[in-house]
Each structure stands twice: as structure tokens, then as C-alpha cells.
Write an enzyme that holds these catalytic residues in place. Structure first.
Site, short mmCIF file in Angstrom:
data_model
loop_
_atom_site.label_atom_id
_atom_site.label_comp_id
_atom_site.label_asym_id
_atom_site.label_seq_id
_atom_site.Cartn_x
_atom_site.Cartn_y
_atom_site.Cartn_z
N LYS A 120 86.38 61.87 -6.26
CA LYS A 120 86.74 63.14 -5.63
C LYS A 120 85.71 64.21 -5.93
CE LYS A 120 90.12 65.78 -7.21
NZ LYS A 120 89.57 67.16 -7.36
N ASP A 173 92.59 65.49 -2.68
CA ASP A 173 93.32 65.97 -3.84
C ASP A 173 94.82 65.92 -3.53
OD1 ASP A 173 93.76 68.02 -2.05
OD2 ASP A 173 93.23 69.63 -3.44
#
Length: 243
Positions: free
Chosen positions: A144, A162
Site C-alpha cells: 500500500k 486502505d
């Protein structure tokens, strides 16, 4: 002979798979979702404050299990002193730890940022690499974080999933899935190319300010009629359920 051969070759090609009416309709719905989000916010930006790719990398790494607001408050003073890997190493782990004490998991994060800074100097000449594999080789940097840095700093059309994007993607749904990676790959597959660069900003901000976890504010959502979430809310309903 050549003409006959060409005709035979053409007839031997497998026919292109046609999209079903349902697939075409779903693609149009997703296209409309991104078109409206883009119209509402033409130039989305990360809410993390940064000065260069290095400070962006640090800010994103610090933001794990913390809010952007709390990270920005802490990094304002940090980046005034250390906005390069060399300056960060010189700042030192002890001082950095004290400066980011208000951020969750600050001890481990301070350790990782200093180690990350050293490796950037040793392996990459003090520059932030543009490749995911190289970024993920740094302490405290996962997929991420790498995706955010590549997208924001280097304009790579990647989607960093997320909790907000995971929720929004499953609620609408756009690309449902149980894990961030499943949702990421699904979003990359269904998001129209022209929207891919900014897609994760639109979805994050939508999830943060409109499609909230506890009570989505459906009454002010620009894509409410395109969303299939069964428990939509209305502003005047006392319990938050649709009237």
C-alpha cells in the site's frame, strides 16, 4: 493462393468474446461513478503534507494505523529539520521518536524510518526508487505504501487500498473482495483507464467524508443512485436507516 491463405487464416481466428448485456451495464455504471466523483473533485490530492518523494514516503509509512491529521502535526517539525535521507539519519532515532510520539506505534515507526533512510543512501544513492519491488525492500514499506508513493510522487496509475477503499468498493460495490489485494486487482481491472491515476484519491476521500464506516451520509452522496448498498441512510431518519 496468397488470397486463399489469407482468407483461411482470417476464418481460423477465434471470435472475440462479446460482453454480456449485464457486463456492459456494469461497466457503464462504474464509468458513471468515476465520472461523477471526478466532476465533484477534478484535482484530488493526498491529505498528507510532504515536500518531496522522500518526505512523502516517510509520511505514508507513519500514517499506518494513524490519521493524516495526526501525521501532519508531527511531521511539520520533523521535515523542517530532515527532508532528505541524510538529514533524517543525522537527526537520529531517539530525537525522531520524541518528535512523532503523538502518532500510534511511534517507536517502531521511528526505527523503521531511520533504517529506511540508511538503505536509501546505501542502495539508491539517497533517491526514492520508482519501482514497487525496490520500495518494498525498505523497512516499514508494504504494498500500500509503495503504491501511494508511486502514484503520488511518480504518477503511476496504481490504486492503494486502505480501509476506506476496501469499504467503499464492497459497499457500492465496484470491485468487491475480502482482502486489500483482491480489491486492488479488481479495481485495476474495472476502473476506466482515464480515471485510474486519481481513482484511489477519489475513493479514499469519498470513504473518509461521505461513505463513512458507521453511518454513510447517503443523502449527500453524488453517486447514491448508482450505489447498491442496501442500508442507505437519510438525513432526517433518527436511527440512520433509510426512511
Amino acid at each position: 493462393m496468397a488470397k486463399t491463405s489469407s482468407s483461411a487464416g482470417a476464418s481460423a481466428r477465434p471470435p472475440r468474446a462479446r460482453k454480456s448485456r449485464a457486463e456492459t451495464g456494469e461497466a457503464a455504471r462504474i464509468e458513471a461513478i468515476f465520472a461523477r466523483l471526478a466532476a465533484a473533485l477534478p484535482q484530488p490530492r493526498t491529505e498528507l503534507e510532504y515536500r518531496n518523494p522522500f518526505t512523502l514516503l516517510v509520511a505514508v509509512a507513519l500514517s499506518a494505523q494513524a490519521t493524516d491529521v495526526s501525521v501532519n502535526k508531527a511531521t511539520k517539525a520533523v521535515f523542517a529539520l530532515a527532508d532528505t535521507p541524510r538529514k533524517m539519519v543525522d537527526l537520529g532515532e531517539d530525537r525522531l521518536r520524541d518528535m512523532i510520539r503523538t502518532i500510534g506505534l511511534y517507536r517502531g515507526k521511528a526505527k523503521n524510518v531511520i533504517a529506511m533512510s540508511r538503505l536509501l543512501i546505501e542502495r539508491f544513492g539517497g533517491e526514492v526508487p520508482r519501482e514497487r519491488e525496490a520500495l518494498e525492500s525498505l523497512p516499514g514499506v508494504g504494498r500500500k505504501t509503495a503504491n501511494v508513493v508511486m502514484n503520488v510522487a511518480f504518477d503511476a496509475p496504481l490504486i492503494a487500498v486502505d480501509t476506506h477503499i476496501l469499504r467503499v468498493s464492497n459497499r457500492m460495490p465496484i470491485a468487491p473482495g475480502k482482502t486489500p489485494l483482491t480489491v486492488e486487482l479488481g479495481l485495476e481491472r474495472v476502473t476506466p483507464e482515464r480515471y485510474r491515476l486519481n481513482a484511489h484519491h477519489w475513493l479514499i476521500l469519498h470513504g473518509r467524508y461521505v461513505c463513512k464506516a458507521r453511518r454513510p451520509e447517503c443523502w449527500r452522496c453524488v453517486v447514491e443512485d448508482l450505489c447498491r448498498f442496501p442500508a442507505k441512510t437519510t438525513a432526517g431518519s433518527p436511527n440512520g436507516a433509510a426512511a
